[in-house]
Design a protein around this motif. Structure first.
Motif, short mmCIF file in Angstrom:
data_model
loop_
_atom_site.label_atom_id
_atom_site.label_comp_id
_atom_site.label_asym_id
_atom_site.label_seq_id
_atom_site.Cartn_x
_atom_site.Cartn_y
_atom_site.Cartn_z
N ALA A 16 -49.21 -35.21 -64.39
CA ALA A 16 -48.38 -34.90 -63.22
C ALA A 16 -47.41 -36.04 -62.95
O ALA A 16 -46.24 -35.80 -62.62
N GLY A 17 -47.87 -37.27 -63.11
CA GLY A 17 -46.99 -38.42 -62.91
C GLY A 17 -45.83 -38.43 -63.89
O GLY A 17 -44.68 -38.67 -63.51
N MET A 18 -46.13 -38.16 -65.16
CA MET A 18 -45.07 -38.14 -66.17
C MET A 18 -44.06 -37.03 -65.89
O MET A 18 -42.85 -37.24 -66.01
N ILE A 19 -44.56 -35.88 -65.48
CA ILE A 19 -43.65 -34.76 -65.21
C ILE A 19 -42.84 -35.01 -63.94
O ILE A 19 -41.66 -34.70 -63.88
N MET A 20 -43.46 -35.62 -62.93
CA MET A 20 -42.70 -35.95 -61.71
C MET A 20 -41.62 -36.99 -62.00
O MET A 20 -40.50 -36.89 -61.50
N GLY A 21 -41.96 -37.98 -62.80
CA GLY A 21 -40.97 -38.98 -63.19
C GLY A 21 -39.81 -38.34 -63.95
O GLY A 21 -38.64 -38.65 -63.70
N ALA A 22 -40.14 -37.43 -64.87
CA ALA A 22 -39.10 -36.73 -65.63
C ALA A 22 -38.23 -35.89 -64.69
O ALA A 22 -37.01 -35.84 -64.85
N GLY A 23 -38.84 -35.24 -63.70
CA GLY A 23 -38.07 -34.46 -62.73
C GLY A 23 -37.11 -35.33 -61.94
O GLY A 23 -35.97 -34.93 -61.67
N ASP A 24 -37.55 -36.53 -61.59
CA ASP A 24 -36.67 -37.44 -60.86
C ASP A 24 -35.50 -37.88 -61.73
O ASP A 24 -34.35 -37.91 -61.28
N VAL A 25 -35.75 -38.19 -62.99
CA VAL A 25 -34.67 -38.57 -63.90
C VAL A 25 -33.69 -37.41 -64.05
O VAL A 25 -32.46 -37.60 -64.02
N MET A 26 -34.22 -36.20 -64.19
CA MET A 26 -33.34 -35.03 -64.29
C MET A 26 -32.49 -34.87 -63.05
O MET A 26 -31.31 -34.54 -63.13
N ALA A 27 -33.07 -35.10 -61.87
CA ALA A 27 -32.31 -35.00 -60.63
C ALA A 27 -31.18 -36.02 -60.62
O ALA A 27 -30.04 -35.70 -60.24
N GLN A 28 -31.48 -37.23 -61.03
CA GLN A 28 -30.47 -38.28 -61.00
C GLN A 28 -29.35 -38.02 -62.00
O GLN A 28 -28.18 -38.24 -61.69
N VAL A 29 -29.70 -37.54 -63.19
CA VAL A 29 -28.68 -37.35 -64.23
C VAL A 29 -27.96 -36.01 -64.07
O VAL A 29 -26.73 -35.95 -64.07
N ALA A 30 -28.71 -34.92 -63.90
CA ALA A 30 -28.10 -33.58 -63.90
C ALA A 30 -27.48 -33.19 -62.57
O ALA A 30 -26.42 -32.58 -62.53
N ILE A 31 -28.13 -33.53 -61.46
CA ILE A 31 -27.63 -33.10 -60.16
C ILE A 31 -26.75 -34.17 -59.51
O ILE A 31 -25.66 -33.88 -59.03
N GLU A 32 -27.24 -35.41 -59.53
CA GLU A 32 -26.50 -36.49 -58.88
C GLU A 32 -25.43 -37.09 -59.79
O GLU A 32 -24.66 -37.93 -59.35
#
Length: 194
Positions: free
Chosen positions: A30-46
Protein backbone atom coordinates in the motif's frame (compact mmCIF):
# COMPACT_ATOMS: atom_id res chain seq x y z
CA UNK A 1 11.48 -19.84 -20.09
CA UNK A 2 13.89 -18.11 -17.69
CA UNK A 3 11.53 -15.16 -17.24
CA UNK A 4 8.57 -17.46 -16.56
CA UNK A 5 10.64 -19.34 -13.96
CA UNK A 6 11.64 -16.02 -12.38
CA UNK A 7 7.99 -14.86 -12.22
CA UNK A 8 6.96 -18.14 -10.59
CA UNK A 9 9.67 -17.68 -7.94
CA UNK A 10 8.54 -14.10 -7.28
CA UNK A 11 4.90 -15.24 -6.98
CA UNK A 12 5.87 -17.98 -4.54
CA UNK A 13 7.90 -15.59 -2.38
CA UNK A 14 5.03 -13.07 -2.42
CA UNK A 15 2.49 -15.74 -1.41
CA UNK A 16 4.76 -16.96 1.38
CA UNK A 17 5.36 -13.47 2.77
CA UNK A 18 1.69 -12.53 2.38
CA UNK A 19 0.51 -15.66 4.22
CA UNK A 20 3.07 -15.34 7.01
CA UNK A 21 3.15 -11.55 7.41
CA UNK A 22 -0.12 -10.22 5.96
CA UNK A 23 -0.18 -6.85 7.73
CA UNK A 24 3.43 -5.96 6.98
CA UNK A 25 3.19 -7.17 3.37
CA UNK A 26 0.00 -5.28 2.70
CA UNK A 27 1.37 -2.22 4.45
CA UNK A 28 4.48 -2.18 2.26
CA UNK A 29 2.52 -2.71 -0.96
CA UNK A 30 0.00 0.00 0.00
CA UNK A 31 2.87 2.36 0.77
CA UNK A 32 4.52 1.74 -2.59
CA UNK A 33 1.26 2.24 -4.44
CA UNK A 34 0.42 5.42 -2.49
CA UNK A 35 3.87 6.80 -3.22
CA UNK A 36 3.42 5.98 -6.91
CA UNK A 37 0.02 7.72 -6.87
CA UNK A 38 1.60 10.84 -5.41
CA UNK A 39 4.32 10.87 -8.08
CA UNK A 40 1.64 10.44 -10.75
CA UNK A 41 -0.30 13.37 -9.29
CA UNK A 42 2.77 15.57 -9.32
CA UNK A 43 3.85 14.66 -12.86
CA UNK A 44 0.55 14.05 -14.69
CA UNK A 45 -1.85 16.46 -12.99
CA UNK A 46 0.37 19.17 -11.52
CA UNK A 47 2.69 19.04 -14.58
CA UNK A 48 5.89 19.04 -12.56
CA UNK A 49 9.11 17.86 -14.11
CA UNK A 50 10.85 14.95 -12.45
CA UNK A 51 13.45 17.27 -10.90
CA UNK A 52 10.66 19.30 -9.24
CA UNK A 53 8.91 16.39 -7.55
CA UNK A 54 8.39 16.98 -3.86
CA UNK A 55 10.16 13.92 -2.47
CA UNK A 56 9.10 14.74 1.09
CA UNK A 57 5.44 14.69 0.05
CA UNK A 58 5.91 11.37 -1.77
CA UNK A 59 7.59 9.98 1.35
CA UNK A 60 4.69 11.17 3.50
CA UNK A 61 2.15 9.42 1.28
CA UNK A 62 4.30 6.28 1.22
CA UNK A 63 4.54 6.21 5.02
CA UNK A 64 0.81 6.80 5.36
CA UNK A 65 0.10 3.83 3.10
CA UNK A 66 2.63 1.63 4.86
CA UNK A 67 1.66 2.30 8.46
CA UNK A 68 -2.01 3.30 8.28
CA UNK A 69 -3.81 2.39 5.08
CA UNK A 70 -2.48 -1.09 4.24
CA UNK A 71 -2.76 -2.55 7.75
CA UNK A 72 -6.14 -0.90 8.39
CA UNK A 73 -7.62 -2.23 5.15
CA UNK A 74 -6.36 -5.73 5.97
CA UNK A 75 -7.94 -5.52 9.41
CA UNK A 76 -11.29 -4.20 8.15
CA UNK A 77 -11.52 -6.67 5.26
CA UNK A 78 -10.78 -9.50 7.69
CA UNK A 79 -13.52 -8.32 10.06
CA UNK A 80 -16.01 -8.06 7.19
CA UNK A 81 -15.06 -11.56 6.05
CA UNK A 82 -15.58 -13.02 9.53
CA UNK A 83 -18.77 -11.14 10.41
CA UNK A 84 -20.76 -11.29 7.17
CA UNK A 85 -21.69 -14.92 6.63
CA UNK A 86 -24.49 -14.75 4.05
CA UNK A 87 -24.09 -17.78 1.76
CA UNK A 88 -25.24 -16.16 -1.49
CA UNK A 89 -22.05 -14.65 -3.00
CA UNK A 90 -23.66 -11.51 -4.46
CA UNK A 91 -25.66 -10.78 -1.29
CA UNK A 92 -22.52 -11.28 0.78
CA UNK A 93 -20.55 -8.91 -1.46
CA UNK A 94 -23.31 -6.28 -1.35
CA UNK A 95 -23.48 -6.48 2.45
CA UNK A 96 -19.71 -6.04 2.67
CA UNK A 97 -19.85 -3.08 0.26
CA UNK A 98 -22.65 -1.49 2.30
CA UNK A 99 -20.61 -1.79 5.51
CA UNK A 100 -17.44 -0.67 3.76
CA UNK A 101 -18.98 2.36 2.06
CA UNK A 102 -21.54 3.50 4.62
CA UNK A 103 -19.64 2.82 7.86
CA UNK A 104 -15.93 2.47 7.12
CA UNK A 105 -15.28 4.86 4.19
CA UNK A 106 -16.64 8.05 5.80
CA UNK A 107 -14.62 7.50 8.98
CA UNK A 108 -11.49 6.27 7.21
CA UNK A 109 -11.46 9.13 4.69
CA UNK A 110 -11.80 11.57 7.59
CA UNK A 111 -8.86 9.90 9.37
CA UNK A 112 -6.70 9.82 6.22
CA UNK A 113 -7.52 13.44 5.35
CA UNK A 114 -6.60 14.49 8.89
CA UNK A 115 -3.46 12.32 8.93
CA UNK A 116 -2.23 13.79 5.65
CA UNK A 117 -2.77 17.27 7.05
CA UNK A 118 -0.85 16.41 10.21
CA UNK A 119 2.13 14.89 8.41
CA UNK A 120 2.21 17.86 6.05
CA UNK A 121 2.67 20.11 9.08
CA UNK A 122 -0.81 21.50 9.64
CA UNK A 123 -2.00 21.94 13.24
CA UNK A 124 -5.21 22.66 15.14
CA UNK A 125 -7.74 24.79 13.32
CA UNK A 126 -5.82 24.51 10.03
CA UNK A 127 -6.45 20.73 10.03
CA UNK A 128 -10.16 21.30 10.63
CA UNK A 129 -10.29 23.85 7.79
CA UNK A 130 -8.51 21.49 5.36
CA UNK A 131 -10.88 18.67 6.23
CA UNK A 132 -13.89 20.98 5.88
CA UNK A 133 -12.59 22.25 2.53
CA UNK A 134 -11.87 18.79 1.03
CA UNK A 135 -13.97 16.13 2.75
CA UNK A 136 -17.26 16.45 0.83
CA UNK A 137 -15.48 16.38 -2.54
CA UNK A 138 -13.42 13.39 -1.43
CA UNK A 139 -16.53 11.49 -0.34
CA UNK A 140 -18.42 12.34 -3.54
CA UNK A 141 -15.50 11.08 -5.61
CA UNK A 142 -15.22 8.04 -3.32
CA UNK A 143 -18.82 7.08 -4.09
CA UNK A 144 -18.19 7.38 -7.85
CA UNK A 145 -15.39 4.81 -7.71
CA UNK A 146 -15.39 2.55 -4.70
CA UNK A 147 -18.82 0.87 -4.57
CA UNK A 148 -18.34 -0.75 -7.99
CA UNK A 149 -14.69 -1.57 -7.30
CA UNK A 150 -15.57 -3.15 -3.96
CA UNK A 151 -18.37 -5.28 -5.43
CA UNK A 152 -15.72 -6.86 -7.68
CA UNK A 153 -13.27 -7.09 -4.78
CA UNK A 154 -15.64 -8.74 -2.34
CA UNK A 155 -17.22 -11.00 -4.98
CA UNK A 156 -14.17 -12.42 -6.75
CA UNK A 157 -10.93 -11.66 -4.89
CA UNK A 158 -9.70 -13.96 -2.08
CA UNK A 159 -9.26 -12.21 1.28
CA UNK A 160 -5.44 -12.27 1.18
CA UNK A 161 -5.46 -10.37 -2.12
CA UNK A 162 -8.26 -7.87 -1.42
CA UNK A 163 -5.91 -5.14 -0.17
CA UNK A 164 -3.68 -5.62 -3.23
CA UNK A 165 -6.71 -5.36 -5.52
CA UNK A 166 -8.02 -2.30 -3.66
CA UNK A 167 -4.61 -0.63 -3.74
CA UNK A 168 -4.23 -1.37 -7.45
CA UNK A 169 -7.56 0.36 -8.07
CA UNK A 170 -6.40 3.00 -5.62
CA UNK A 171 -3.46 3.98 -7.80
CA UNK A 172 -5.88 6.34 -9.55
CA UNK A 173 -7.61 7.18 -6.26
CA UNK A 174 -4.27 7.99 -4.61
CA UNK A 175 -3.35 10.22 -7.52
CA UNK A 176 -6.61 12.14 -7.04
CA UNK A 177 -6.26 12.17 -3.23
CA UNK A 178 -2.68 13.43 -3.39
CA UNK A 179 -3.61 16.20 -5.80
CA UNK A 180 -6.68 17.16 -3.76
CA UNK A 181 -4.76 17.36 -0.49
CA UNK A 182 -1.76 19.19 -1.96
CA UNK A 183 -3.34 21.84 -4.19
CA UNK A 184 -1.94 24.75 -2.18
CA UNK A 185 1.50 23.34 -1.54
CA UNK A 186 4.66 25.42 -1.91
CA UNK A 187 7.00 23.77 -4.44
CA UNK A 188 10.65 23.36 -3.46
CA UNK A 189 12.76 21.90 -6.30
CA UNK A 190 14.55 18.64 -5.45
CA UNK A 191 17.96 20.22 -6.01
CA UNK A 192 17.20 22.84 -3.32
CA UNK A 193 15.57 20.38 -0.92
CA UNK A 194 18.70 18.25 -0.61
Amino acid sequence: MVFKHFLTKVQNVYKYVLNNHPYATQGVQAGMIMGAGDVMAQVAIEKRSLDNINILRTGQFTMLGTFLIGPTLRLVYGILDRKIKTQHPLKRALQKVACDQLLFAPIFNLIVTSAISIIQGYRGQAIIERVRENYVDIMMTNYCLWPAAQIINFSFVPLNYQVLYAQTVALGWNTYFSWKMSKHEVVIPVSKAM
